[in-house]
Design a protein around this motif. Sequence first.
Motif, short mmCIF file in Angstrom:
data_model
loop_
_atom_site.label_atom_id
_atom_site.label_comp_id
_atom_site.label_asym_id
_atom_site.label_seq_id
_atom_site.Cartn_x
_atom_site.Cartn_y
_atom_site.Cartn_z
N VAL A 21 34.19 46.42 46.95
CA VAL A 21 32.86 46.49 46.35
C VAL A 21 31.80 47.10 47.26
N GLY A 22 32.06 47.20 48.56
CA GLY A 22 31.02 47.64 49.49
C GLY A 22 30.43 49.00 49.18
N GLN A 23 31.27 50.00 48.99
CA GLN A 23 30.80 51.36 48.78
C GLN A 23 30.18 51.54 47.39
N ARG A 49 35.14 39.69 36.08
CA ARG A 49 35.84 40.29 34.94
C ARG A 49 36.36 41.69 35.28
N TRP A 50 35.58 42.47 36.03
CA TRP A 50 36.05 43.81 36.39
C TRP A 50 37.33 43.75 37.21
N VAL A 51 37.31 42.97 38.28
CA VAL A 51 38.45 43.01 39.20
C VAL A 51 39.68 42.33 38.61
N THR A 52 39.49 41.26 37.85
CA THR A 52 40.66 40.61 37.25
C THR A 52 41.26 41.48 36.14
N ALA A 53 40.40 42.22 35.43
CA ALA A 53 40.92 43.13 34.41
C ALA A 53 41.76 44.24 35.03
N GLU A 54 41.46 44.60 36.28
CA GLU A 54 42.24 45.63 36.97
C GLU A 54 43.49 45.07 37.65
N GLU A 102 33.08 52.52 40.25
CA GLU A 102 33.48 52.57 41.66
C GLU A 102 34.24 51.30 42.05
N VAL A 103 33.74 50.14 41.62
CA VAL A 103 34.44 48.88 41.90
C VAL A 103 35.83 48.90 41.29
N ARG A 104 35.90 49.28 40.04
CA ARG A 104 37.19 49.31 39.35
C ARG A 104 38.15 50.30 40.02
N ALA A 105 37.63 51.46 40.43
CA ALA A 105 38.48 52.47 41.06
C ALA A 105 39.06 51.97 42.37
#
Length: 482
Positions: free
Chosen positions: A319-321, A102-107, A63-66
């Motif tokens: 990240v909230g949802q 790492r998740w958000v920077t990878a995206e 969900e964060v990555r999406a």
Amino acid sequence: MSVSPSPTPEWLLPPDDANALAAGVWPASARRDDEGVLHIAGVSATQLRHRFGTPLYVVDEAEVRAHAQRTLAAFRSAVEPHGVQARVYYAGKAFLCSEVVRWVTAEGMALDVCSGGELALALAAGADPARLGFHGNNKSVVELENAVDVGVGSIVIDSWMELDRLTGIVQRGSRTQAVLVRVNSGVHAETHEFLATAHEDQKFGFTLDEAPDVVARIRETAGLFFVGLHCHIGSQIFGTAGFQESAARIVEVHAALLSGGDIPVLNLGGGFGIAYTSADDPTPIEALATGIVEAVARECELRSIPMPNLAFEPGRAIVGQAGVTLYEVGTTKAVEIGDGDRRLYVSVDGGMSDNARPALYGADFSARIASRVSDEPPALVRVVGKHCESGDIVVDADYLPGDVFAGDLLAVPATGAYCFSLASNYNYVPRPPVVAVHDGVARVIVRAVTIDDLLAHDAGLDAEPSTPGEGDRFETTEGAAG
């Protein structure tokens, strides 16, 4: 915190099914099985309780990555027709840990931090310092020195004193640093007073009238490189009207400053809202991106100036949802609240120590039983914590099946942002761990703070207890003076 004057707020209506998960409030992967057990990313809530206990922060990695992918795509698509670039920053203050970095920077997202601790965590997690923005109204000399030393991409200057500090740092070390200037556009976001950050009577930034003098000083300072203006009008914002008005005022100043040199970037902040309850209707990110970018384009065209590259800070929208907090019900108590109305108080094993937002802002949240299904009609409830505070409210008002009882597993959605970040150990309640779920697998990404950890911080427990002195004793001898 303020409590609703009537038993239910105007927006809250009795649901047809108190077991149903409201669309848009929960992670996309959330579902209930035939027994009513909540599953997130293929992991059941009951399994999570068994392995990790409660309270428990659960974050859906996909969900964060999406949300990161969708937000970045929306802004890149919106700016493409104008021949400029868009950079989108993840707000470290919403929820920061190494895995999320790492998740958000990878995206493809950049990252904003606002303290030396957040900067250290971002770097330890492998973030590229050139893609970090450093915010804050009271950056210390040490924090600024560290930021310059590691090569932070930009520092957002917030005051004259901070400008003096940074000037000394770059000149002593013969270094260079890109900076933005935070300005208050005077546009008030439609949000809680403490979340609105663009009015003049508050701690952040400069006024629009001050901006030219600040920028002139920066341009005269060897080692500082002015890259643009920064404005943030608030948080949990729906719609584009506030952003459009703010853009008009900021672009006016931006245009006037062009006579002194190129300005490659305009950062319009963000603070986009999410749904916490079924009554919330956040603006789709694509509509926000298009509306804001087109507003900037119009303002630039009116002034016959080139459109700068744009930067945005969507905040909790990434990240909230993705977050859900699990609690176990401890006690329930029906309370008469007048005119024959009753409210069921549902006490859980956490509270304001793991979610301070209701106490701070009067924020609304939702709740559902996560361990079973019930055919009982819905009852008005208030979910409260275990702390010694009357304002210790997790969910001010919602409907749950009327048979909610001790031992039930309760899930509160939309807790991915500003819950872990604001958590405390009030009343010596242990701070919950954070567990990431992805493709049916759960793993701890932030360990709990245990009671043993709390005791270990108490230096007084390292030594033998001292013997009370004479002055510590009460005189109890008969006839002593009173």
